[in-house]
Each structure stands twice: as C-alpha cells, then as structure tokens.
Design an enzyme around this catalytic site. Sequence first.
Site, PDB file in Angstrom:
ATOM      1  N   HIS A 116     -14.206  82.272  -5.445  1.00 15.79           N
ATOM      2  CA  HIS A 116     -14.882  81.153  -6.095  1.00 15.79           C
ATOM      3  C   HIS A 116     -15.706  80.318  -5.113  1.00 15.79           C
ATOM      4  O   HIS A 116     -16.905  80.113  -5.289  1.00 15.79           O
ATOM      5  CB  HIS A 116     -13.869  80.229  -6.779  1.00 15.79           C
ATOM      6  CG  HIS A 116     -13.080  80.882  -7.866  1.00 15.79           C
ATOM      7  ND1 HIS A 116     -13.548  81.939  -8.601  1.00 15.79           N
ATOM      8  CD2 HIS A 116     -11.850  80.602  -8.362  1.00 15.79           C
ATOM      9  CE1 HIS A 116     -12.647  82.296  -9.484  1.00 15.79           C
ATOM     10  NE2 HIS A 116     -11.615  81.502  -9.364  1.00 15.79           N
ATOM     11  N   LYS A 134     -20.353  79.896 -15.269  1.00 16.32           N
ATOM     12  CA  LYS A 134     -20.514  78.505 -15.670  1.00 16.32           C
ATOM     13  C   LYS A 134     -21.977  78.097 -15.556  1.00 16.32           C
ATOM     14  O   LYS A 134     -22.680  78.474 -14.616  1.00 16.32           O
ATOM     15  CB  LYS A 134     -19.624  77.604 -14.812  1.00 16.32           C
ATOM     16  CG  LYS A 134     -18.138  77.899 -15.018  1.00 16.32           C
ATOM     17  CD  LYS A 134     -17.271  76.956 -14.232  1.00 16.32           C
ATOM     18  CE  LYS A 134     -15.791  77.285 -14.437  1.00 16.32           C
ATOM     19  NZ  LYS A 134     -15.370  77.149 -15.834  1.00 16.32           N
TER      20      LYS A 134
END
Length: 511
Positions: free
Chosen positions: A260, A202
């Site tokens: 994550h 991202k």
Amino acid sequence: MSQMQPFSTGTDAGAPPAGPCVLVIFGATGDLTKRKLIPALYNLLKGGLLPKEFAVVGLGATEIDTPHFRDRIAAEMQKFATVPVEPAEWDWLAQRIYYLAGDFDSPPLYDRLRELLPKVDSECGTQGNYLFYLATNPSLFCAVVQRLGAAGLVDQNNGQWRRVIIEKPFGHDLESARKLNLDIRKVLEEKQIYRIDHYLGKETVQNLMVFRFGNGIFEPIWNRRYIDHIQITVSEVVGVEQRGRYYEEAGALRDMVANHIFQLLALATMEPPISFDADAVRDEKAKVLRAIQPMSSEEVLAKAVRGQYGPGVLDGQTLPGYRSEFQVSPNSPVETFVALKLSIDNWRWAEVPFYIRAGKRMPKHSTEIAVQFKRAPFQLFRGTHVGRLGSNRLIIRIQPDEGISLQFGAKIPGSSVRIGPVAMDFDYAEYFGNKPNTGYETMLYDSMQGDLTLFNRFDGVEISWSVLTPILDVWSVLPARNFPNYAAGSWGPREAEELMARDGRKWREQE
C-alpha cells in the site's frame, strides 16, 4: 438460461461495459468474497459496467451445492452491500453464480472446473474468457497457478484470454517474492498476471496522476527546490480483529509498507510517464522505487521505528493489547506500528526526506499524503506582528473522506499585519456525489478489460522487498525488548516522534 439484459442505473461517462467473461473465485466462501468482491460486482452491474455475458464460478472447501451457495451469498449481500439491493438486479446476477467444492491443491477439482466452464460459456455467452481470482491463503498461490496450468485452463487460444488476479501479500521478503515470481511466470505470461493492491482502486489514489500531470500549477513546484518533506500516514482504529494468525507472520512492515504505502509513494514521486499505457506508468513507478536508498544496519537503528500496542482507552472504551488478541502469542515480538525515514536518490528528490508511518489501534482511521512546502523568506515581515512564517501544506486524503486540502497563510483582518492559517478544501463526495464503492470495482473492471496500469509488475514487487529486507533482517536479529511500547488509542511509540524531532520536524496533527 435466459439472456435477459442487466439492469443499469447509469454508466460511468465514456466507459463501456467490460467484455464477456467468467470470474472464477478461489476462496469464494471467505471474507473477501462476501465483503468486497460480490458487492463490487453488484456495483459494477448498477453502473452499467458489467457485461451481459458474465458469470461467476466460486470455488471453496465448504461442501455445498450451487443453489445453497446462491442463497448464502444473497443473505450476505443484505449485510455487506454498499447500496440497497434491487431484487430484479440481484436475481439477474444470482442466476449467473455457480459453485464447486474441493481441495485447491487437488487435480480432480480442476478437472471438474474444466468440465463446468464450457457449460457456463454456453448458458451465459461468456465466450471462453476466464478471470481467475486467488482470494486464498498466500501459501496456495503457486499451487493454484500450477494446477491451472496443468489442467490447461490458462492457455490462450482462438482469441480467448486467461488472466489471474493474485492478492497480497506477494511473498514475505525479497527471496520469497523472487521465487514466487519465477514459479508463476513458468506458467503464465507477465501480461496474464494481475498482482492486486486494492488501495490503487480508490479514486484519490488514481487522481494523483491527474492532479500532478493534468494541472499546470503543481508539477513545476513538485521537487526538491520547493518541497521540504512528505509524510504518508496509514492509521487504523481497529486492532488485528480475527487476523491474529496472519498478522503474527506478517507484521505492519510486510502488511502495509511493502504494498500500500510504497504504491502511494511511487505515484506521488514518479516522473511523468510518456502515456497512460500500463507499462509506461509501471516503468516510472519502478524507476522511483529503485531510487529509494536501502538502509545499512546502522541506519535501520536510526531511521526505522517499530511498535506494538498495549492496553489502552479510545472513546471511553477499554481496548486490549495486541498480545491479548485472538491467535496471538502472549510474548509476541511482532510490530503493529512502523515509522520510517526514507530517501529517494534522484535529481528531483535528492535531500527531501520521506516519513511514513502505519499502525493499528490509532486514534483515527485515516490514510493521507501530506506534502509540506518550504517556508517563504521572512525579510518582508520584519517589524510586523508576524513572529514566523508557517509552511504551506497540501493534504491528499485517501480515506475515509477522500479529498484534497491546500493550507496557506492569509492576513487576519485588522490594522496590523498578522497571518492566520486557512484552507481550500475539496471533498470528493461533496463535489461529485457519494458513489458506492468497496475499493475493488475499478480493479475488477480493469482486469476484465485487460488494463494492467494499476496492478503491480514483477520488478516493482521485487524492488519494494529489496528496500525492506535489510530492515527485516536487522529486526529478526535484534528483537524488540520494550514491547508493548504504545497504548491502544495513541499515535504510536515515543520513538516515532523522536524520529522527526531529530530533524526539527513533527508529524502532522490529524484533524
């Protein structure tokens, strides 16, 4: 086959197309391939980043041939593509898609793959470079790598490269992660292993290093002297959907925190690397993860909160509890929410608490890092209408609306001194345009280019599990007795609020 040129609507500035290669996808008939991988490849094609000497070989258990697989993928692209699909562009890519059906743990499949790949090289000019993507059940990771090794498919000769992308979860605790690393590294060199975490693809995550180390105003205050605490939130509106069987084995701690969240934490707190070289960056990430203080059994009870959603209501819709979801036990003890208070025991972050939370069936879909700075001294404002000073806060929004917001106080117009909160807000889409993205484009491009910077190294994986394993051990011995303990559509169990309230703090209210 015709060597027609790929169509392009523009490249990333300064980024060349990747080199010639074949992407071999194990699990080509699964959700990840149709929802993310193929749309990501199409986006790379449109961006001019896919090489003209490129092909895809899909492997799956479904007994279909290549023409039927191409038709199937074409139909799925109409549903999952992030941009309109141009027929000419898609035809170029579809001509380079092949398929083999078989058992991933059976040697004959690898014999057939070994026979097919030279044919693909000849037809598509891919020059013998192979990128294997393991989009399979984690239980097959080791078996697939060992079969690839036995078939000679990962041997690197004559300047040809072989790389293997491995999806999460990489192990389910410290012992299993160590064993998986050991077994895979018997077949592959570390530089051939790409342990993927798509969150790192991202834009805002990648921008963390640029934001911190490319701007002179932030890094000098990025430490214990100026920062009060940091919060990391990963909240999901959805439940477990069709992943009940997987979630029953994983839970929120393994599913979100081990990869994550720890990657976000590492990028937000690591020391400046000496360069953007992959090992230089991964060295610093490993150092800061190693500095996280593992919890004792007593600390787990005080600093780790788990929750499981029950029935609830969100936006007028009645939602079922976790135990009523598909393939979930009616008495499941698995957590769908976790909140932790962590400490990083190094010079920069000593005594700065880090609060992290991740959960399903929350009121809002959001991933963010909130950095709260210490308050300014109050002396100047005695005798004014200002009752207390607020804290400056920097919000780094990872998804869905990528951007950065700086919140601070400003004088409210008028004859008296009053302070109101204001924000300077930067939105990626508004400033740079809304670039089509599945989250996998950067990771696929980097793996084709041989750039390991955004991929996890073996020591980083093991360090993460060493921090979480004490929590897993305590939770396995002391199952939760009050599940479900938060309603679907709420911000988690009351204990998560108490975790911060004991320190005189509270979770940032999501806007």
